[in-house]
Design a protein around this motif. Structure first.
Motif, mmCIF file in Angstrom:
data_model
loop_
_atom_site.group_PDB
_atom_site.id
_atom_site.type_symbol
_atom_site.label_atom_id
_atom_site.label_comp_id
_atom_site.label_asym_id
_atom_site.label_seq_id
_atom_site.Cartn_x
_atom_site.Cartn_y
_atom_site.Cartn_z
ATOM 1 N N LEU A 71 0.839 -1.193 0.000
ATOM 2 C CA LEU A 71 0.000 0.000 0.000
ATOM 3 C C LEU A 71 0.879 1.250 0.000
ATOM 4 C CD1 LEU A 71 -2.774 1.325 0.243
ATOM 5 C CD2 LEU A 71 -2.551 1.150 2.721
ATOM 6 N N GLY A 72 1.946 1.206 0.823
ATOM 7 C CA GLY A 72 2.867 2.338 0.888
ATOM 8 C C GLY A 72 3.491 2.614 -0.460
ATOM 9 N N MET A 73 3.876 1.537 -1.161
ATOM 10 C CA MET A 73 4.460 1.704 -2.490
ATOM 11 C C MET A 73 3.469 2.399 -3.415
ATOM 12 S SD MET A 73 4.389 0.322 -5.778
ATOM 13 C CE MET A 73 3.851 -1.384 -5.731
ATOM 14 N N SER A 74 2.217 1.916 -3.427
ATOM 15 C CA SER A 74 1.218 2.520 -4.314
ATOM 16 C C SER A 74 1.047 4.000 -4.003
ATOM 17 C CB SER A 74 -0.128 1.818 -4.157
ATOM 18 O OG SER A 74 -0.035 0.509 -4.656
ATOM 19 N N LEU B 135 3.465 9.981 3.377
ATOM 20 C CA LEU B 135 2.457 9.125 4.001
ATOM 21 C C LEU B 135 2.678 7.673 3.581
ATOM 22 C CD1 LEU B 135 -0.198 9.062 5.679
ATOM 23 C CD2 LEU B 135 -1.414 9.152 3.495
ATOM 24 N N GLY B 136 2.922 7.474 2.281
ATOM 25 C CA GLY B 136 3.201 6.128 1.777
ATOM 26 C C GLY B 136 4.387 5.517 2.496
ATOM 27 N N GLY B 137 5.444 6.326 2.673
ATOM 28 C CA GLY B 137 6.636 5.843 3.366
ATOM 29 C C GLY B 137 6.315 5.427 4.793
ATOM 30 N N LEU B 138 5.523 6.256 5.485
ATOM 31 C CA LEU B 138 5.209 5.959 6.889
ATOM 32 C C LEU B 138 4.344 4.704 7.002
ATOM 33 C CD1 LEU B 138 4.565 9.558 8.249
ATOM 34 C CD2 LEU B 138 6.569 8.112 8.564
ATOM 35 N N ILE B 139 3.383 4.540 6.075
ATOM 36 C CA ILE B 139 2.531 3.350 6.115
ATOM 37 C C ILE B 139 3.370 2.109 5.876
ATOM 38 C CG2 ILE B 139 0.740 2.130 4.819
ATOM 39 C CD1 ILE B 139 -0.763 4.719 4.618
ATOM 40 N N SER B 140 4.271 2.229 4.897
ATOM 41 C CA SER B 140 5.150 1.110 4.602
ATOM 42 C C SER B 140 6.012 0.765 5.821
ATOM 43 C CB SER B 140 6.025 1.488 3.413
ATOM 44 O OG SER B 140 6.849 0.445 3.058
ATOM 45 N N LEU B 141 6.400 1.801 6.540
ATOM 46 C CA LEU B 141 7.246 1.624 7.722
ATOM 47 C C LEU B 141 6.518 0.836 8.811
ATOM 48 C CD1 LEU B 141 10.072 2.574 8.476
ATOM 49 C CD2 LEU B 141 9.059 4.582 9.503
ATOM 50 N N SER B 142 5.194 0.960 8.810
ATOM 51 C CA SER B 142 4.424 0.277 9.857
ATOM 52 C C SER B 142 4.144 -1.183 9.486
ATOM 53 C CB SER B 142 3.108 1.014 10.096
ATOM 54 O OG SER B 142 2.251 0.830 8.986
ATOM 55 N N ASP B 143 4.692 -1.630 8.366
ATOM 56 C CA ASP B 143 4.473 -3.022 7.948
ATOM 57 C C ASP B 143 4.995 -3.987 9.005
ATOM 58 O OD1 ASP B 143 4.986 -5.626 6.579
ATOM 59 O OD2 ASP B 143 4.127 -4.506 4.903
ATOM 60 N N ARG B 144 4.225 -5.066 9.185
ATOM 61 C CA ARG B 144 4.558 -6.017 10.235
ATOM 62 C C ARG B 144 5.970 -6.588 10.085
ATOM 63 N NH1 ARG B 144 -0.007 -9.617 9.843
ATOM 64 N NH2 ARG B 144 1.395 -10.544 8.349
#
Lengths: 175, 655
Positions: free
Chosen positions: B491-494, B630-639
Motif C-alpha cells: 500500500l505504501g508503495m502505491s 504518508l506512503g513511506g510511513l505506512i510502509s514503515l508500519s508493515d509487520r
C-alpha cells in the motif's frame, strides 16, 4: 579481487582532491581586468552640484595609498560597512567616495546619518564611471597607488576582510 | 553554570563514543560477549549526555545568555520564543551539535530496536555509528565549541537573519537532519556487513526500515525548505538548483535508489554489493552536503558560517570515513556471493534501471554543483551552472525513469513476459496519452515538453492505480477484504508512486503554464492574471515584534465573485536591518495566485512596484509530496519491519 571494486574509491579520491583545492579558493573573489592598470579617466561633480569634486587626475597625483569606495544609500551592505570605514578614517586612511546611481538628497541623508568617512565624495548619478571601473555592485573598494589599481574588493569590507585581503597588499606596496 | 555542564556533558559523550567505537569492535572479532555488550549502554549514555549538552545550549538561547559567544552572535532579546529556539540550530556550532545529537539518538534507537540482531553485527553497527559520532564530537570540541564564553559580554545580541525567521524554516533543518543522519544507520549496517562478510535477506530487512525512515524525513525536510523558498523569497520559484539544495537532493536520490535495491536483496538475495555501495554513497552525500554548507567552498544563500579551518577538518573527516569505507568495500565486496538469477525483462531488471537512472541523476547534479569549483581550480574562470543545465540534463533522465516506474510494479520477479506486460498496460498507456493530450489542448499549451511531462504524470498515475486495482482484484468478490488485508508495504508503495505522479503533473502545470505580471501600481489600479482580477487598495504601516512593515491591500475577484482581500507585506527587520518580502498567496486546487509588494516610488510614495504570479497546480506539488511521505510511513508500519519479528534466515517471500 576485481579492480572494478576500486573505481568508487578512485573517483572519491579525485573528488576530494578537487574539494581540497577548492577550499583554498575564495568564491567571492571576482577578478578585475583592471588590476595593475591605470584608473579610467573621469571627472565627477560634488554630490548634488555642478562644481568638480575630483577627477582621475586628482587621484593620480595622490602621493600615498588611497582607497576608492563605491557606495549608495539604497544598498543595505553599505550600511553594514560604514562603521568600519569610519574606523579606517580614524586610522588615517584617505578614502575617496563615489556615490553610485544615487540621488543627491538620499546620499546626503545617508552621510549625515551614518557618518562621513570620506576625504571627498563625488556623485556618479548615471553610473557611467562605475561601468568604466567595472563595478559589479556596491559596495566595492579599490586600492590605488600612483594612479594604478592594485586591488579590488566586491562586497562590504569588515575588520576580517581588511586584515586578510587588504593589509597584505598595502604592506607589499609600502615596501 | 548550566552552560559549563553542557560543555562537560559534550566531553563525556565524546569519551563514551570512543569507548563504544573501539571495545565492541574488538569484542566482535574475538567473539567476546562482555566487550560486545558495552555497545548498547554506551549508546544510551552517549545520547543522554548529548541531550544534556543540547539542552544546555537551548537554555542559554531561551534565557538570552549573551555571555555565550554563540548566543550573542545569533540571538536577540526581542526575537519571538520560537525563533530563539530555532536559532539553536540556525547557526554553525548549534547545527553541528544538533546533528551530533540526532546521530546519538539513532545510535540509541539501533541499540534498542536491534536487540534481536546477531550479537556481532549489533556490536559492529553500533561501533561504526560511534566512530562517525566521534568525528563530530571532536569537530565540535576542537573547532566549533558552541559553549565558548566571551568577555566582556554584550548587552544585546546580533539577531538572526530575518529570512530565517519563519515557522517553515524553524522545522526545515530538524527534519532534514533527521533524514541526513538517518542514512548513517544504513551506512553503519553496510560497513558492519562488510566486516562480517555476510549480506542476506534478513540484513536487507533490517536495513530497509532505517532507509525508509531517513527517506521520509529527507523528503519532508527538502520539501519544507522548498516551500519556504516558494513563499518567503518572493519570486514564486520553488527549486533553484542552489548548491545547498542540491546537497540535500543528492542523498535523497541515492536513498530512493537504495530503498528499491534493498527490496531486491530482500526478495531475491542478489544485487548485494551494489546495495552496500549505495548505502555508503548515500551517507557520503550527506557528509558531503555538510561539507559544502559548512566550508564555504561554494557560494550559496545558505552559507551562513564559513571558515576554511573547519573546512579542512571536515574534509579530512570525509576522507577517513568515506575513503575508508570505500576501501573496505573494494577489499571485502567479493565475499558477497550473488544469489538469485533473473531474466533481462523482470522486476529486478527494472529496479536496476531505476537504480542506474537515479544514480546517474545524482552524478549529474553533483557534476553541475561542483563544475564551477573544478573550473575555478583548473583555469581560474568564474562561471555558474544555472537551472537550464539541470533542467535539461536531469529532466531528460527522468523521462525513462518515470516510464519504467509505471511498468515495474506490474512486472513479475525473475522473468516477465514482455508481450503479456505490454498488452496488459497498453490501454493504460493509450489512456494516459489521451488524458495528457486533452489537458494539453484545454490548457492551451504550446511547448512540446509540457505535453511530455503531463503524459508522464498521467502514465504514472494510471499505471499505479491499475496495478493497485489488479493486486486487490477490484470488482471481484472480497475486494474490500483484500484491500484492507494487503501488506502495508505494498500500500505504501502505491501511495508513494501515486504521490510522485501528482508531483510530476504539478511540476508540468507550474513550470509550463505559469504567468507573471510586473508593474508599477497606484491606488485604484487594476490588474488581471490567471482569471483573477485584482485592485490595489493602498498600503498601511504596521509594527511587528522585531520589524516594521508596509502591508498592502488587494481586492481580489474571480469571474465577478468577490474573494477575501490579499495582504502582501514588505518588512524591514530591526536586528540585523534587512528588508524581506512576505508574499500573499491564494492557494486553490487549480493554482496559486501569488502577490508581492515591492518598493515605493521614492519621491512621493504614491506608486508601488507590484509583482503578480499565477502558478497552476502548485498545490499538487505539495500534496503529492505529502502523499509520498504518508506512503513511506505506512510502509514503515508493515509487520515485517517490526524488529522483534525478524528471524535470521526466516521466510523471505512475503507479499
Amino acid at each position: 579481487m576485481s579492480l572494478n571494486r576500486f573505481i568508487p574509491l578512485m573517483i572519491f579520491c579525485v573528488l576530494s582532491f578537487a574539494l581540497y583545492v577548492g577550499l583554498n579558493l575564495n568564491p567571492s573573489d571576482i577578478p578585475s581586468a583592471l588590476i595593475n592598470d591605470s584608473i579610467p579617466e573621469f571627472d565627477l561633480p560634488v554630490v548634488g552640484g555642478e562644481e568638480a569634486s575630483f577627477s582621475s587626475v586628482d587621484l593620480t597625483k595622490e602621493e600615498g595609498i588611497i582607497l576608492v569606495n563605491f557606495f549608495a544609500s539604497w544598498c543595505v551592505p553599505c550600511y553594514v560597512e560604514q562603521p568600519f570605514l569610519m574606523k579606517l578614517k580614524e586610522r588615517g586612511y584617505k578614502i575617496y567616495g563615489i556615490s553610485y546611481k544615487d540621488k543627491a538628497r538620499d546620499t546626503n541623508k545617508f552621510l549625515s546619518k551614518e557618518g562621513n568617512p570620506y576625504y571627498k565624495v563625488a556623485a556618479d548619478e548615471k553610473g557611467r564611471v562605475g561601468i568604466d571601473w567595472g563595478v559589479y555592485g556596491v559596495p566595492e573598494t579599490y586600492i590605488i597607488k600612483d594612479g594604478i589599481i592594485r586591488y579590488k574588493h566586491a562586497g562590504p569590507i569588515l575588520e576580517m576582510e581588511f586584515e586578510d585581503n587588504f593589509m597584505p597588499i598595502i604592506e607589499s606596496i609600502d615596501q | 553554570m548550566i552552560v559549563e555542564i553542557g560543555h562537560y556533558a559534550l566531553i563525556l559523550a565524546c569519551c563514551l563514543s570512543l569507548i563504544q567505537g573501539t571495545f565492541p569492535l574488538y569484542g566482535a572479532t574475538k567473539n567476546h560477549g562482555r566487550l560486545m555488550a558495552i555497545a548498547s549502554p554506551a549508546a544510551y549514555g552517549q545520547f543522554f549526555f548529548a541531550a544534556i549538552a543540547f539542552g544546555a545550549l537551548m537554555y542559554a538561547f531561551i534565557t538570552s545568555d549573551f555571555s555565550v559567544a554563540n548566543v550573542a552572535r545569533n540571538s536577540h532579546t526581542l526575537k519571538p520564543m520560537l525563533y530563539k529556539i530555532s536559532a539553536v540550530w540556525g547557526n554553525h556550532e548549534g547545527s553541528i551539535l544538533f546533528w551530533t545529537l540526532i546521530l546519538s539518538l539513532y545510535g540509541a534507537m539501533v541499540a534498542f530496536f536491534g536487540r534481536k540482531l546477531p550479537k556481532t553485527l549489533h556490536a559492529r553497527v553500533l561501533a561504526i555509528q560511534a566512530l562517525v559520532g566521534l568525528g563530530f564530537y571532536l569537530f565540535l570540541l576542537l573547532t566549533s565549541n558552541p559553549f565558548a564564553r566571551i568577555y566582556p559580554f554584550p548587552m544585546e545580541g546580533n539577531g538572526l537573519n530575518p529570512l530565517l525567521q519563519d515557522p517553515g524554516l524553524a522545522f526545515h533543518p530538524p527534519l532534514l537532519y533527521m533524514g541526513y543522519v538517518g542514512l548513517s544507520v544504513t551506512f553503519s549496517f553496510a560497513v558492519g556487513a562488510l566486516i562480517e562478510g555476510r549480506v542476506d535477506a534478513a540484513w536487507a530487512r533490517w536495513v530497509r526500515p532505517w532507509t525508509l525512515l531517513a527517506w521520509c524525513f529527507l523528503t519532508a525536510g527538502i520539501t519544507l525548505g522548498s516551500w519556504w523558498a516558494y513563499y518567503e523569497l518572493g519570486w514564486g520559484g520553488w527549486w533553484f538548483w542552489d548548491p545547498v539544495e542540491n546537497a540535500s537532493f543528492m542523498p535523497w536520490l541515492i536513498a530512493t535508489a537504495l530503498l528499491h535495491s534493498a527490496i531486491v536483496v530482500e526478495k531475491r538475495d542478489t544485487l548485494k554489493s551494489w546495495t552496500i555501495l549505495l548505502a555508503i554513497i548515500a551517507f557520503s552525500f550527506s557528509l558531503l552536503g555538510t561539507f559544502i554548507v559548512r566550508s564555504g567552498v561554494l557560494t550559496s544563500v545558505h552559507a551562513f558560517a564559513t571558515d576554511p579551518e573547519r573546512g579542512v577538518f571536515i574534509l579530512m573527516f570525509l576522507f577517513i570515513v568515506i575513503g575508508g569505507s570505500l576501501l573496505l568495500f573494494a577489499l571485502r565486496a567479493d565475499k558477497l556471493q550473488p544469489g538469485g538469477l533473473f531474466a533481462p525483462i523482470s522486476r529486478e531488471s527494472m529496479l536496476i534501471v531505476n537504480n542506474l537512472l537515479l544514480t546517474v541523476g545524482a552524478v549529474v547534479v553533483l557534476f553541475g554543483t561542483l563544475y564551477p569549483l573544478l573550473r575555478d581550480a583548473l583555469t581560474g574562470d568564474k562561471i555558474t551552472v544555472g537551472p537550464p543545465f539541470f533542467n535539461l540534463a536531469f529532466g531528460l533522465l527522468m523521462i525513462p525513469l518515470f516510464l519504467v516506474m509505471g511498468l515495474g510494479p506490474s512486472a513479475h520477479w525473475k522473468r516477465t513476459d514482455l508481450k503479456g506486460l505490454s498488452s496488459r498496460l497498453s490501454f493504460v498507456f493509450i489512456a494516459s496519452l489521451m488524458a495528457a493530450g486533452i489537458s494539453f489542448y484545454m490548457a492551451g499549451g504550446t511547448e512540446i515538453m509540457a505535453a511530455v511531462w503531463l503524459g508522464l504524470g498521467f502514465w504514472l498515475l494510471l499505471s499505479t492505480l491499475f496495478e493497485w486495482a489488479n493486486r486487490i482484484k477490484l470488482f471481484k468478490t472480497g475486494t474490500f477484504k483484500r484491500m484492507v488485508r494487503q501488506p502495508r508495504a505494498s500500500l505504501g508503495m502505491s501511495l508513494g508512486h501515486l504521490g510522485m505522479a501528482i508531483v510530476v503533473i504539478g511540476i508540468a502545470g507550474t513550470s509550463f503554464w505559469n504567468s507573471e505580471y510586473q508593474g508599477i501600481m497606484a491606488v485604484g489600479d487594476k490588474a488581471s492574471i490567471g482569471g483573477y482580477d485584482l485592485t490595489f487598495k493602498g498600503v498601511d504601516g504596521m509594527i511587528g515584534p522585531n520589524y516594521t512593515a508596509v502591508k498592502a491591500t488587494f481586492d481580489v475577484s474571480k469571474e465577478g465573485t468577490q474573494l477575501k482581500p490579499l495582504h502582501p507585506q514588505a518588512r524591514v527587520y530591526l536586528t540585523p536591518p534587512m528588508p524581506t518580502t512576505e508574499a500573499a498567496i491564494l492557494s486553490s486546487f487549480k493554482g496559486d495566485l501569488f502577490v508581492v509588494i515591492g518598493e515605493a516610488n521614492s519621491e512621493k510614495y504614491d506608486t508601488w512596484a507590484v509583482r503578480l504570479y499565477y502558478k497552476p497546480l502548485q498545490s499538487w506539488l505539495w500534496a503529492g509530496v505529502a502523499l509520498m511521505v504518508l506512503g513511506g510511513l505506512i510502509s514503515l508500519s508493515d509487520r515485517r519491519f517490526r524488529m522483534g519479528n525478524v528471524k535470521r534466515g526466516g521466510k523471505t517471500n512475503v507479499a
